[in-house]
Design a protein around this motif. Structure first.
Motif, PDB file in Angstrom:
ATOM      1  N   PRO A   4       0.801  -1.234   0.000  1.00 11.58           N
ATOM      2  CA  PRO A   4       0.000   0.000   0.000  1.00 11.58           C
ATOM      3  C   PRO A   4       0.830   1.278   0.000  1.00 11.58           C
ATOM      4  O   PRO A   4       0.388   2.299  -0.521  1.00 11.58           O
ATOM      5  N   PHE A  42      -1.146  -5.495   2.176  1.00 17.31           N
ATOM      6  CA  PHE A  42      -2.436  -5.257   1.528  1.00 17.31           C
ATOM      7  C   PHE A  42      -3.298  -4.380   2.434  1.00 17.31           C
ATOM      8  O   PHE A  42      -2.973  -4.150   3.606  1.00 17.31           O
ATOM      9  N   LEU A  50      -4.965  -3.598  -5.258  1.00 15.71           N
ATOM     10  CA  LEU A  50      -5.366  -2.708  -4.172  1.00 15.71           C
ATOM     11  C   LEU A  50      -6.525  -1.804  -4.603  1.00 15.71           C
ATOM     12  O   LEU A  50      -7.458  -1.560  -3.841  1.00 15.71           O
TER      13      LEU A  50
END
Length: 380
Positions: free
Chosen positions: A125, A186, A209
């Motif tokens: 992320p 994630f 994502l």
């Protein structure tokens, strides 16, 4: 939703050789019609009653994946060719997010001292890079002894090795392999609040994502239609569906067979943002092979949440058969990237008195024949 222009065509220099994408010759509008029609036809063949519309969710026509597996073969790094067991050496891929494409470009500079292996690249992320090297034991030993490749690789990314996901550590003289390490690879969402998911580079996650936002939102919306629901979840994994459901449910019993995935879920719950910590006490984690045997009494739950492997739910549904219609949970949420096993399970659920009230396709794999399906079934 970021819905592409229907006439979108994605160029690819490997269209005629690589087997990774099968629909490059079709516009995005044609792909939407093809996938929607295929799902409707499949479920109709199983005798299922469908809602009037199948919702189609899209995060874009390409460049979505933040995780992808490649194969190494005789110096080539890429995917298998059409009708071939040979690897197509791929430099760029329209499936990859810009961040993953940049990481892949750097990774391709490595010259490997052996000829065969499987590799997973991942971007997290915050843009952090990871790699899982799934090589034969003899090749892993070669890497550890050679040293320079691993040293260079660790300057760029977090490295995991082998089926046991070991982490190479340099002690000043040699590399040693230590136990797997959980990191944030994630993100899911609880009531629009992002939640970091702890797992391994080698862990199963959704591929994108960007697309995962739609999954979390759909799960949250459907659970929210049944306030204070008590849920049982099959195949919780690292908690990608568990946490969106937990945000609005009264309680969630998360069932999973993989111990490493559950370690990640436990760490995620421990590290929840302060405004979400109140939900911890609503989650119970249970480990076991629930495709074969489930001991829980389904009459104690208001809903079921399932994201099974390709083989489907199998014996997980057996306890439902033993209950009277009024004892069965009022709703069932099913998510799958393998529509064939999903259709078979839904056929059985229909025989238990459930009907599909909402159905959605999430297109995480544009240009390919694959897609994710989310279904909400309600007890009649």
């Amino acid at each position: 939703m970021i819905f592409p222009e229907p006439q979108t065509l994605i160029p690819c220099p490997y269209e005629n050789t690589c087997n990774g994408c099968q629909l490059l010759d079709k516009t995005y509008g044609e792909q939407v019609q093809l996938k929607t029609g295929e799902l409707r036809g499949l479920l109709h063949d199983y005798g299922l009653t469908l809602p009037p519309q199948i919702e189609f969710l899209s995060a874009g026509a390409a460049y979505l994946r933040d995780r992808l597996d490649f194969s190494l073969q005789d110096g080539k790094l890429g995917l298998y060719g059409k009708g071939s067991h040979e690897i197509v050496d791929i430099e760029i891929c329209a499936q990859l997010s810009p961040e993953l494409q940049a990481w892949y470009k750097e990774f391709r500079k490595i010259k490997w001292p052996f000829t065969k292996g499987s590799i997973r690249l991942r971007v997290g992320p915050e843009g952090q890079r990871g790699v899982w090297l799934d090589f034969a034991n003899v090749d892993i030993k070669t890497l550890l002894d050679e040293q320079s490749i691993l040293k260079k690789l660790q300057e760029q990314a977090f490295v995991e090795i082998g089926q046991r996901r070991k982490v190479p550590v340099w002690n000043g003289e040699e590399f040693k392999l230590k136990d797997p390490e959980l990191n944030v690879w994630f993100t899911t969402w609880m009531n629009k609040i992002p939640v970091n998911l702890y797992c391994h580079v080698a862990s199963f996650t959704q591929p994108s994502l960007k697309a995962n936002v739609f999954i979390a939102d759909k799960i949250s919306t459907w659970v929210n239609q049944h306030p204070n629901a008590r849920l049982i979840e099959f195949g919780s994994g690292i908690g990608n569906l568990t946490l969106p459901a937990l945000a609005t449910a009264k309680s969630v019993l998360a069932c999973e067979i993989d111990a490493l995935s559950l370690e990640g879920l436990e760490q995620t719950v421990l590290m929840l943002p302060s405004e979400l910590k109140k939900h911890r006490e609503k989650l119970t984690i249970y480990r076991g092979d629930f495709q074969k045997k489930i001991l829980q009494d389904f009459s104690q739950f208001d809903g079921v949440l399932a994201n099974p492997p390709r083989s489907g739910l199998m014996g997980f549904l057996n306890p439902l058969e033993e209950l009277t219609p009024s004892q069965r949970p009022p709703f069932f949420i099913y998510m799958s990237c393998f529509p064939e096993s999903m259709a078979k399970d839904m056929q059985r659920l229909q025989s238990f008195g459930y009907e599909i009230s909402e159905l959605a396709i999430l297109d995480q794999f544009p240009q390919s024949v694959h897609y994710e399906v989310l279904g909400l079934l309600q007890r009649k």
